[in-house]
Design an enzyme around this catalytic site. Structure first.
Site, PDB file in Angstrom:
ATOM      1  N   HIS A 230       1.217-107.906 100.047  1.00  0.00           N
ATOM      2  CA  HIS A 230       0.669-107.221  98.870  1.00  0.00           C
ATOM      3  C   HIS A 230      -0.033-108.132  97.887  1.00  0.00           C
ATOM      4  O   HIS A 230      -0.551-107.659  96.879  1.00  0.00           O
ATOM      5  CB  HIS A 230       1.772-106.461  98.125  1.00  0.00           C
ATOM      6  CG  HIS A 230       2.231-105.236  98.842  1.00  0.00           C
ATOM      7  ND1 HIS A 230       1.638-104.003  98.669  1.00  0.00           N
ATOM      8  CD2 HIS A 230       3.201-105.055  99.758  1.00  0.00           C
ATOM      9  CE1 HIS A 230       2.239-103.109  99.434  1.00  0.00           C
ATOM     10  NE2 HIS A 230       3.198-103.729 100.117  1.00  0.00           N
ATOM     11  N   LYS A 423      -2.855-100.676  83.429  1.00  0.00           N
ATOM     12  CA  LYS A 423      -2.272-101.390  84.561  1.00  0.00           C
ATOM     13  C   LYS A 423      -1.352-102.448  83.985  1.00  0.00           C
ATOM     14  O   LYS A 423      -1.419-102.727  82.780  1.00  0.00           O
ATOM     15  CB  LYS A 423      -3.352-102.030  85.446  1.00  0.00           C
ATOM     16  CG  LYS A 423      -4.471-102.731  84.658  1.00  0.00           C
ATOM     17  CD  LYS A 423      -5.595-103.248  85.558  1.00  0.00           C
ATOM     18  CE  LYS A 423      -6.589-102.199  85.941  1.00  0.00           C
ATOM     19  NZ  LYS A 423      -6.689-101.949  87.383  1.00  0.00           N
ATOM     20  N   ARG A 424      -0.490-103.067  84.820  1.00  0.00           N
ATOM     21  CA  ARG A 424       0.346-104.149  84.321  1.00  0.00           C
ATOM     22  C   ARG A 424      -0.549-105.184  83.620  1.00  0.00           C
ATOM     23  O   ARG A 424      -1.682-105.448  84.052  1.00  0.00           O
ATOM     24  CB  ARG A 424       1.121-104.815  85.478  1.00  0.00           C
ATOM     25  CG  ARG A 424       2.185-103.913  86.095  1.00  0.00           C
ATOM     26  CD  ARG A 424       3.274-103.548  85.094  1.00  0.00           C
ATOM     27  NE  ARG A 424       3.932-104.752  84.628  1.00  0.00           N
ATOM     28  CZ  ARG A 424       5.040-105.248  85.184  1.00  0.00           C
ATOM     29  NH1 ARG A 424       5.611-104.646  86.201  1.00  0.00           N
ATOM     30  NH2 ARG A 424       5.591-106.351  84.714  1.00  0.00           N
ATOM     31  N   LYS A 429      -5.889-109.609  85.927  1.00  0.00           N
ATOM     32  CA  LYS A 429      -6.478-108.274  85.755  1.00  0.00           C
ATOM     33  C   LYS A 429      -7.478-108.253  84.585  1.00  0.00           C
ATOM     34  O   LYS A 429      -8.221-107.301  84.406  1.00  0.00           O
ATOM     35  CB  LYS A 429      -5.376-107.235  85.541  1.00  0.00           C
ATOM     36  CG  LYS A 429      -4.509-107.005  86.788  1.00  0.00           C
ATOM     37  CD  LYS A 429      -3.437-105.968  86.524  1.00  0.00           C
ATOM     38  CE  LYS A 429      -2.491-105.752  87.690  1.00  0.00           C
ATOM     39  NZ  LYS A 429      -2.961-104.739  88.660  1.00  0.00           N
ATOM     40  N   THR A 534      -4.576 -99.369  93.113  1.00  0.00           N
ATOM     41  CA  THR A 534      -4.484 -97.954  93.492  1.00  0.00           C
ATOM     42  C   THR A 534      -4.933 -97.066  92.349  1.00  0.00           C
ATOM     43  O   THR A 534      -5.350 -95.936  92.572  1.00  0.00           O
ATOM     44  CB  THR A 534      -3.065 -97.561  93.916  1.00  0.00           C
ATOM     45  OG1 THR A 534      -2.150 -97.951  92.896  1.00  0.00           O
ATOM     46  CG2 THR A 534      -2.697 -98.209  95.232  1.00  0.00           C
ATOM     47  N   LYS A 538      -7.083 -93.373  91.867  1.00  0.00           N
ATOM     48  CA  LYS A 538      -6.657 -92.224  91.055  1.00  0.00           C
ATOM     49  C   LYS A 538      -7.779 -91.813  90.102  1.00  0.00           C
ATOM     50  O   LYS A 538      -8.073 -90.622  89.942  1.00  0.00           O
ATOM     51  CB  LYS A 538      -5.396 -92.563  90.241  1.00  0.00           C
ATOM     52  CG  LYS A 538      -4.186 -92.984  91.063  1.00  0.00           C
ATOM     53  CD  LYS A 538      -3.096 -93.565  90.146  1.00  0.00           C
ATOM     54  CE  LYS A 538      -2.026 -94.285  90.945  1.00  0.00           C
ATOM     55  NZ  LYS A 538      -1.114 -95.097  90.079  1.00  0.00           N
TER      56      LYS A 538
HETATM   57  C1  LIG Z   1      -1.123 -96.431  89.927  1.00  0.00           C
HETATM   58  C2  LIG Z   1      -0.264 -97.107  88.943  1.00  0.00           C
HETATM   59  C3  LIG Z   1      -0.257 -98.506  88.859  1.00  0.00           C
HETATM   60  C4  LIG Z   1      -1.163 -99.392  89.690  1.00  0.00           C
HETATM   61  O1  LIG Z   1      -2.301 -99.629  88.907  1.00  0.00           O
HETATM   62  P1  LIG Z   1      -3.404-100.742  89.274  1.00  0.00           P
HETATM   63  O2  LIG Z   1      -4.461-100.528  88.248  1.00  0.00           O
HETATM   64  O3  LIG Z   1      -3.877-100.397  90.656  1.00  0.00           O
HETATM   65  O4  LIG Z   1      -2.737-102.044  89.176  1.00  0.00           O
HETATM   66  C5  LIG Z   1       0.563 -99.125  87.935  1.00  0.00           C
HETATM   67  N1  LIG Z   1       1.362 -98.389  87.119  1.00  0.00           N
HETATM   68  C6  LIG Z   1       1.367 -97.048  87.151  1.00  0.00           C
HETATM   69  C7  LIG Z   1       2.241 -96.305  86.199  1.00  0.00           C
HETATM   70  C8  LIG Z   1       0.564 -96.348  88.050  1.00  0.00           C
HETATM   71  O5  LIG Z   1       0.583 -95.007  88.079  1.00  0.00           O
END
Ligand SMILES: *Cc1c(COP(=O)(O)O)cnc(C)c1O
Length: 692
Positions: A230, A423-424, A429, A534, A538
């Protein structure tokens, strides 16, 4: 897996506390314990009939016949709780089996208790309870590291004992059977390296409990286990201290040593050309300063398939991290581009948009056959369709604006462009790139006169995400975003053209509110560093345009939806090493806009907090905490240019709606149904098994 009628089980731990609840104060992020079990959990079923012992510490005994046995130490009980996971519009439901750690009742010392020594009497109970107390306990201390290793082994051992018992029960129902059939009935997918100990544990259970020889056990194990990588971030590749492992899991260390020895022998006898590579590709790193076990290497050597989670990521694994293994086992390496469930991430979270899609496609089959969304392409410029699309997006934006007002007290304009990065919080990032861009935008708006401002595209920039409690720079970024928001949002000259909002406590429920209301989302990691992402999927599925780098699954999203519908900027992954060198060598000339944004922040425009240490990390001259490893400075000008293209595109309402529709229409590939089908066919060798 449930929706595809696949026969599967999920395994995990029944944690008491989650990561943390995030609160934002004047000081920045505050972490509050989040009790996942304080409220009754109505779906779980406790299985008092499903209990397995899990051992820690102890030693290895050699039997007269030469076989070995792990004895002594402490034993805790793993008790199963089953959570049903129903498939969508199928009778299939699979179990997520979560283990809880309990002390054995014979560990309770009644004598000590009756003697009034209550604490000592219950010591083992509290030690067992530590294992499932918190998700990701801090691992800065030796104690913390030991606890994480215990969590990992506890999950692996209980789950494999459960799997083996089920296999034997099913097999004993009929005729004679052989262990060599095990891999045709069981596939174990290692989700990252956290469950790597499943490899030596399966070997141990097969050899020491079931009496198999090494070769037979190794054949069964390697045909059963597959590994998904990952991340390529070096700091995230797990390495466990050999001395801690010898203490906690002495039998497993013997087995890991044997796997390593046999691998080294194989290389020396069949691949002399790779002998010089052995120090990096063998499993044990015997560096006398700090001998460690490299878990990713153990996974690659022991798995029959290894995959990355987006095409670019899988290519990087083959070209870099695992390059030497590819020359040994070329067919072992695969790609499985991630996906997201269209049930949660469109049908459930945006009923308005879903209804319009169903109406125009004249079917709701897209919910399980997401490729059908391509049927929307022919309506991308249809005025009626655009009007319905636009009003559904507006309804979602209004719902989001109300949520933001309730949670933060900030009032945002639903007619402004909703620009979201959630995102985190992590330096790779590059939330810093986003906020520096926002700072530059603010400064330019301040310099404009009222007439000039009217020609700009009003924007609401939203951020959300948790910073790991010990990650100092990530917490500084959270503070900076909040400080910028406080100044910008209360500035009457510009606040009808720009707002900056930090949405607290980002989690899945918050995501379900934010994503349907988004118009632009930022996926702007340094190229090569985000394995897949991911949330990019979305957002695209919800008709949100992406500004992003050629990283992770962005590459494939752009291919699917069309490059003219994607705001691309930044260096490519193959340019990154050279650009880092150039920065180190002082050959980099920063863009004046980048210097201006940093200088403005250093000047105290956003309060008295000292942002110099954070901004120093972006300076070109190398040194600890400097060097702009994530290339924010290099990518800043092309990022700002891409943002100008966004502003222009948003002014053309029809064009923007067309791009939005084409984003959704091109998202079919990113259904988790496609991903799971590929795992089923290309790794697990399983077919659907419908409930009659
Ligand atoms: C989808 C999702 C992530 C992953 O987000 P990335 O932008 O792909 O790192 C992280 N936290 C939550 C709550 C999510 O729904």
């Amino acid at each position: 897996m449930a929706t595809l009628n696949l026969p599967a089980w999920g395994y995990g731990l029944r944690y008491r506390y989650g990561l943390f609840k995030q609160r934002i104060t004047k000081e920045g992020q505050e972490e509050i314990a989040e009790d996942w079990l304080e409220k009754f959990s109505p779906w779980e079923v406790v299985r008092h009939d499903v209990v397995f012992p899990v051992r820690f510490f102890g030693h290895v005994e050699v039997n007269p016949d030469g076989s070995r046995k792990w004895v002594g130490g402490d034993t805790v009980q793993a008790l199963a709780y089953d959570v049903p996971i129903p498939g969508y519009k199928t009778k299939n439901t699979i179990s997520l089996r979560l283990w809880e750690a309990r002390a054995s009742s014979d560990d309770f010392n009644l004598f000590l208790f009756n003697d009034g020594q209550y604490e000592s009497a219950s010591q083992l109970h509290s030690r067992a309870q530590q294992i499932c107390a918190v998700l990701y306990p801090g691992d800065a201390t030796e104690n913390g590291k030991l606890l994480r290793l215990k969590q990992q082994f506890f999950l692996c051992s209980a789950s494999l004992q459960d799997i083996i018992l089920r296999f034997k029960e099913r097999k004993n129902e009929n005729r004679s059977w052989k262990w060599s059939e095990f891999p045709s009935k069981v596939a174990v997918q290692l989700n990252d390296t956290h469950p790597t100990l499943a490899i030596p544990e399966l070997m141990r259970l097969l050899m020491d409990n079931e009496g198999l020889g090494w070769d037979e056990a190794w054949d069964v194990t390697t045909r059963t286990v597959a590994y998904t990588n990952h991340t390529v971030l070096p700091e995230a590749l797990e390495k466990w201290s050999q001395s801690v492992m010898w203490k906690l899991l002495p039998r497993h260390m013997e087995i890991i040593e044997e796997i390593d020895t046999r691998f080294i022998t194989m290389i020396r006898t069949t691949r002399t050309d790779l002998e010089s590579k052995l120090p990096s590709i063998c499993i044990l790193d015997n560096n006398p300063q700090k001998p460690v076990v490299r878990m990713a290497n153990l996974c690659v050597v022991s798995s029959h398939k290894v995959n990355g989670v987006a095409q670019l990521h899988s290519d990087i694994l083959k070209a870099e991290l695992f390059a030497d293994y590819v020359s040994i086992w070329p067919k072992k390496f695969q790609n499985k581009t991630n996906g997201i469930t269209p049930r949660r991430w469109l049908r459930f979270c945006s009923p308005e948009l879903s209804d319009i899609i169903t109406k125009w496609l004249k079917t709701d089959q897209w919910v399980t056959k997401l490729d059908l969304l391509v049927g929307l392409r022919k309506f991308a410029e249809n005025a009626d369709f655009q009007a319905e699309w636009s009003s559904a997006k507006m309804a979602n934006k209004q719902r989001l604006a109300q949520y933001i007002l309730r949670e933060t007290g900030v009032s945002i304009d639903p007619n402004s462009l909703f620009d979201i990065q959630v995102k985190r919080i992590h330096e790779y990032k590059r939330q810093l790139l986003n906020i520096l861009g926002a700072i530059y935008r603010y400064k330019k708006l301040k310099e404009m006169n009222a007439e000039e401002r009217k020609n700009t595209t009003p924007r609401t920039i939203m951020f959300g995400g948790k910073a790991f409690a010990t990650y100092t720079n990530a917490k500084r970024i959270v503070k900076l975003v909040n400080d910028v928001g406080a100044v910008v949002n209360s500035d009457p000259e510009v606040n009808s053209y720009l707002k900056v909002v930090f949405v607290p406590n980002y989690n899945v429920s918050v995501a379900e509110m934010l994503i349907p209301g988004s118009e632009l989302s930022q996926h702007i990691s340094t190229a090569g560093m985000e394995a897949s992402g991911t949330s990019n999927m979305k957002f695209a599925l919800n008709g949100c345009l992406i500004i992003g780098t050629l990283d992770g699954a962005n590459v494939e999203i752009r291919e699917e939806i069309g490059e003219e519908n994607f705001f691309l900027f930044g260096a490519t992954a193959d340019e990154v090493p050279r650009l880092r060198k150039e920065r180190e060598n002082g050959l980099f000339k920063p863009d004046p806009r980048f210097e201006e944004a940093k200088e403005y922040t250093r000047s105290g425009a956003f309060g008295s907090y000292d942002y110099n240490p954070l901004l120093d990390s972006l300076e070109g001259n190398s040194g600890y905490g400097r060097g702009d490893y994530f290339l924010v400075g290099h990518d800043f000008p092309s990022y700002m240019d891409a943002q100008e293209r966004v502003d222009e595109a948003y002014k053309d309402r029809k064009r923007w709606l067309k791009m939005s529709i084409l984003s959704t229409a091109g998202s079919g590939k990113f259904s988790s149904d496609r991903t799971i089908s590929q795992y089923a066919k290309e790794i697990w060798n399983i077919e659907e098994c419908r409930v009659p």
